[in-house]
Design a protein around this motif. Sequence first.
Motif, PDB file in Angstrom:
ATOM      1  N   ARG A 135     128.550  93.137  27.595  1.00 18.56           N
ATOM      2  CA  ARG A 135     127.340  94.053  27.510  1.00 18.56           C
ATOM      3  C   ARG A 135     126.623  93.453  26.345  1.00 18.56           C
ATOM      4  O   ARG A 135     125.158  93.554  26.277  1.00 18.56           O
ATOM      5  CB  ARG A 135     127.904  95.211  27.002  1.00 18.56           C
ATOM      6  CG  ARG A 135     128.709  96.203  28.177  1.00 18.56           C
ATOM      7  CD  ARG A 135     129.020  97.443  27.654  1.00 18.56           C
ATOM      8  NE  ARG A 135     127.928  98.369  27.325  1.00 18.56           N
ATOM      9  CZ  ARG A 135     127.750  99.336  28.352  1.00 18.56           C
ATOM     10  NH1 ARG A 135     127.972  99.430  29.471  1.00 18.56           N
ATOM     11  NH2 ARG A 135     126.463 100.108  28.230  1.00 18.56           N
TER      12      ARG A 135
ATOM     13  N   ASP B 254     122.509  98.453  23.987  1.00 19.96           N
ATOM     14  CA  ASP B 254     123.471  99.339  23.582  1.00 19.96           C
ATOM     15  C   ASP B 254     123.125  99.855  22.237  1.00 19.96           C
ATOM     16  O   ASP B 254     123.842 101.096  21.636  1.00 19.96           O
ATOM     17  CB  ASP B 254     125.038  98.803  23.455  1.00 19.96           C
ATOM     18  CG  ASP B 254     125.533  98.941  24.948  1.00 19.96           C
ATOM     19  OD1 ASP B 254     124.870  99.236  25.695  1.00 19.96           O
ATOM     20  OD2 ASP B 254     126.568  98.336  25.230  1.00 19.96           O
TER      21      ASP B 254
ATOM     22  N   ARG C 244     130.074  98.711  19.449  1.00 21.11           N
ATOM     23  CA  ARG C 244     128.681  97.684  20.354  1.00 21.11           C
ATOM     24  C   ARG C 244     127.682  97.562  19.519  1.00 21.11           C
ATOM     25  O   ARG C 244     127.059  96.161  19.329  1.00 21.11           O
ATOM     26  CB  ARG C 244     128.444  98.480  21.536  1.00 21.11           C
ATOM     27  CG  ARG C 244     129.449  98.546  22.656  1.00 21.11           C
ATOM     28  CD  ARG C 244     129.074  99.358  23.918  1.00 21.11           C
ATOM     29  NE  ARG C 244     129.984  99.986  24.813  1.00 21.11           N
ATOM     30  CZ  ARG C 244     129.804 100.854  25.763  1.00 21.11           C
ATOM     31  NH1 ARG C 244     128.654 101.576  25.713  1.00 21.11           N
ATOM     32  NH2 ARG C 244     130.905 101.159  26.125  1.00 21.11           N
TER      33      ARG C 244
END
Length: 424
Positions: A314, A330, A278
């Motif tokens: 995300r 993240d 991420r």
Amino acid sequence: MDAKAPPLTPELAHYATLDARMVTAVRGIELLATVSWPAQEQTDFLAARERGNLRMPQIKYPAQQHAPVRIELDAIRAETDPNHPLGAYIGRTCESWRVATLLLEALGTPDITEHSIRLFGRPGDRLPGDGPTNIDAAQHFIAIADELDRELATTSMPEDIPAEVLQVDLQAKLDAFFVHHKISVVLDPCLIAKAAAGPTRIRLRTAAAFSEYDRQQLLEHEAFVHSLTALNGREQPYMKSLARSSPRVTATQEGLATFAEQITGAIDITRMKRISLRIIAIDMALGGANFLDVFDFFSSAGQSPTDSFTSAQRVFRGAPLGGGAAFTKDTVYLHGLLSVHTFFRWALRNRRLALCRLLFAGKMALQDVIAFEPLYEDGFLAPPLYIPPWVQRANGLAGMLAFSLFANKIRLDNVEVGDLVLGL
């Protein structure tokens, strides 16, 4: 179960009043809930992909207007003394919420990137102690995970626990631990992530299947950190803001939760890789990669189409999908993990392990728990009602930290295999 509150001095009463005003001012502001995508977007995207019609999701965000909130936050901050621990805390927290309102007003535009970076940092930021960057750490874990993929392929944990079974199991464990409160475990068919937690509810995606690692992660990460600190914050007699997760405490909260996974053995190298991917994906998006590029990146890294969509969304929560912008939240997982690990080792070395317990008295940043220490001693702040089991075992925690402190002195670059052999 309310904590017994001692009489207040005029100064402490002043800050208790400011804290209450701050809680009221930001009531209703839910950053993560607002930027989250409807579950139907994932269903539609994956169905179109199956038909060979790969398309960009179409996300619309409600218009936001929070100028009155910022006016009140600025007024509260103006009444604080930054040299007082409570004044510094309230001032920093007000500013955190202020930036969050600007981010919400910029949803769907490239401007969210600037506000997101102010709240959560960027992938290229350096780790504690002027060390390597978040990207360096992410690449390290990804490389190790890739090297071990073939070796560990036969020992990977199957995802064979139905959501309904996990619901019953977790509910029993939570009922036994949180004896003064009720946390409900519920099934949610509309959840994009496999699970999500709040102070009094943990949601599981109805159609998801979970592994044994998932079970332990939900318990240690979500319940025994996120829910636990929220409930402990609610028990504070005066500082009710400690029950809310302001954006500025995100790195400590996620770092503490991930550290809990690590120290209890609930984290595996696959999850470390997933967290690390991420960070790389956020950096890609900031560099111009669009949603489809990032989706392909996760797919090429071995994630399923469903997980690839979840991971990519995300990165683009609240941001335009064409590239050059990202929601950087993240980034905090590795940064927070390494910061919390460093803090725990610092506390051991300086004989202040009591601070590690006080860190669970509410949702706070690492700098807060140090500054707040005298306020526990005089009773203004209540000690945590609940303590995670691994923190309760103080001797075991101290032993692990003591070993970690010494082991860090050994540089693997200088170690030969022969050095590890004892005797003939």
